[in-house]
Enzyme design. Structure first.
Site, short mmCIF file in Angstrom:
data_model
loop_
_atom_site.label_atom_id
_atom_site.label_comp_id
_atom_site.label_asym_id
_atom_site.label_seq_id
_atom_site.Cartn_x
_atom_site.Cartn_y
_atom_site.Cartn_z
N GLU A 16 4.89 -0.11 -10.31
CA GLU A 16 3.85 -0.45 -11.28
C GLU A 16 4.36 -0.35 -12.71
O GLU A 16 3.86 -1.03 -13.60
CB GLU A 16 2.64 0.49 -11.13
N HIS A 31 18.54 2.86 12.40
CA HIS A 31 18.47 2.13 13.66
C HIS A 31 17.57 0.92 13.56
O HIS A 31 17.21 0.31 14.56
CB HIS A 31 18.02 3.08 14.77
N LYS A 79 -8.20 -8.02 -7.24
CA LYS A 79 -9.58 -7.53 -7.34
C LYS A 79 -10.50 -8.66 -7.76
O LYS A 79 -11.61 -8.81 -7.24
CB LYS A 79 -9.66 -6.40 -8.38
#
Ligand code: PA5
Length: 439
Positions: free
Chosen positions: A281, A302, A416
């Site tokens: 951010e 792995h 949003k």
């Protein structure tokens, strides 16, 4: 805490960036850079008073006494710091410290199954809620809180519920402040000048951590000591913050666009999640910024090991290494030795882990993946406090070297806006019409 850098990135690089790093550090210190109204975290460790710590501990102790479970509702910077510290300090299998409630997290997703299962789990428990939201209107958190508050009031009665809800929010503004005043909840303040991702050393992180039974004074002490170790008076090459900020910017300039934070202890998984938010951010804007990724080794060797060793050469690693584990397990002899592991008998498991770590570092460097290594003596509250402040300050310095505003996050609004338009939230009529014409 010790920071070791790849030999290839030595003196020349540090002197090349000397001026830039000094300028960036000064911008933080004198508040002359972008986002300078969000610098309240910079001297937070050394300015937290005993009074504030005691007030947090008192409320934590009350929740500890009255609750079997405490749900921390919050998202992003309003939960990741607490989750990181609590996970790092907790037993991997027993979900709670001695004499402390179990700590669960909610309000960080919108999964109906998650919420239903949480409410079901809480249905026969004495629980409390720490609701953390600076704005008070973040959908994920507000939704979870509405459900949990209703359940708590039903299970305990309205008056008892009020004693079991603590709100951490803005000092004066916002929906949560208003509700808290109305209901008489205990509250703590998220200072105006501290952004969510820099807030773990405020009540946002400290209250859940203290409620979980961990030592917030030691956590803060670690941060205070790190604040001293990386103050602007410390010479660049002795200053871990300067060195880390320089090296990651230099590697980025050399085309290493992805930084992978590596651990060899699964308890550090959420420290990486917190770090990813902090750097993602703060730096990912204006078309720039290292992509922060993370892996848990040896587990992910792995799965992601192949890509890291052999894939596109755009990555570097920062390894968090713990010098001594807190527990001791010695590998036993097996008479039949069918697994061929007797050459390890008598050694501690950590010796194997350390050789895996060293072997991986050498292999990755050979494969063109520069390695930085951060070593802490042991995993405890003090050393985590050191790491937290180290990463926060390095993030501010690094962001200024990159020439972005490390303290805003305009990009998170886009989803949003679309979500509210799709949900036909009042006030979003024009956006609703526009978005519906696209789908
Ligand atoms: O770092 C940030 O600012 C964000 O992650 C916020 O903390 C997050 O979006 C939650 O916001 P709020 O505390 O207002 O609910």
């Amino acid at each position: 805490m010790k920071l070791c850098i790849d030999k290839a990135l030595s003196a020349d690089v540090l002197s090349k960036y000397e001026e830039k790093v000094k300028k960036a550090t000064l911008m933080l210190e004198n508040g002359s850079g972008k986002g300078n109204d969000f610098l309240g975290w910079l001297h937070l460790p050394s300015s937290i008073s005993d009074e504030e710590l005691n007030a947090i501990q008192t409320v934590a102790d009350r929740l500890k006494k009255s609750c079997d479970v405490v749900v921390v509702a919050g998202i992003g910077g309003s939960y990741l710091g607490a989750k990181a510290v609590i996970s790092a300090l907790s037993n991997s299998f027993v979900n709670k410290a001695e004499n402390a409630p179990e700590i669960l997290f909610a309000g960080n997703n919108i999964s109906e199954d998650y919420l239903a299962e949480l409410m079901d789990y809480l249905s026969d428990k004495k629980f409390g809620i720490i609701n953390i939201s600076k704005s008070g209107t973040t959908t994920e958190t507000a939704l979870a809180f509405r459900l949990l508050k209703t359940q708590l009031e039903t299970q305990m009665g309205k008056e008892e519920a009020k004693q079991r809800i603590v709100a951490i929010t803005d000092a004066t503004k916002g929906a949560l402040r208003k509700l808290s005043t109305q209901e008489g909840y205990d509250t703590f303040v998220i200072p105006d000048n501290v952004g969510g991702r820099f807030s773990v050393l405020t009540a946002v992180g400290l209250l859940p951590i203290a409620t979980a039974g961990y030592d917030i004074c030691q956590l803060v002490k670690g941060a205070v000591d790190m604040e001293k170790s990386c103050s602007d008076e410390v010479a660049t090459k002795e200053n871990p913050v300067s060195v880390y900020a320089i090296v990651r910017n230099e590697l980025y300039a050399q085309g290493k666009k992805i930084e992978i934070l590596v651990n060899y202890h699964p308890k550090l998984h959420y420290l990486s999640e917190w770090w990813k938010q902090l750097y993602g951010e703060s730096e990912g804007k204006d078309g720039k910024g290292i992509f922060p990724a993370s892996v848990d080794f040896t587990t992910d060797l792995h799965s992601m090991g192949q890509w890291i060793q052999d894939g596109e050469r755009t990555i570097f690693e920062t390894v968090i290494s713990i010098a001594s584990p807190n527990k001791k397990v010695v590998i036993p002899v097996d008479e039949e030795n069918l697994d061929g592991l007797n050459f390890l008998a008598g050694k501690r498991v950590d010796e194997v882990n350390k050789m895996a770590e060293l072997g991986t570092q050498l292999a990755h460097v050979d494969g063109g993946v520069p390695n930085l290594r951060i070593e802490i003596p042991t995993l405890d509250a003090y050393n985590i406090g050191q790491l937290i402040y180290f990463f926060e300050k390095a993030c501010g310095v690094s962001g200024y070297i990159l020439d972005v505003n490390p303290f805003d996050q305009p990009g998170v609004e886009a989803y949003k806006k679309n979500m509210f338009a799709l949900l036909e939230k009042p006030g979003y009529e024009a956006e609703t019409a526009a978005i519906k014409s696209r789908i």
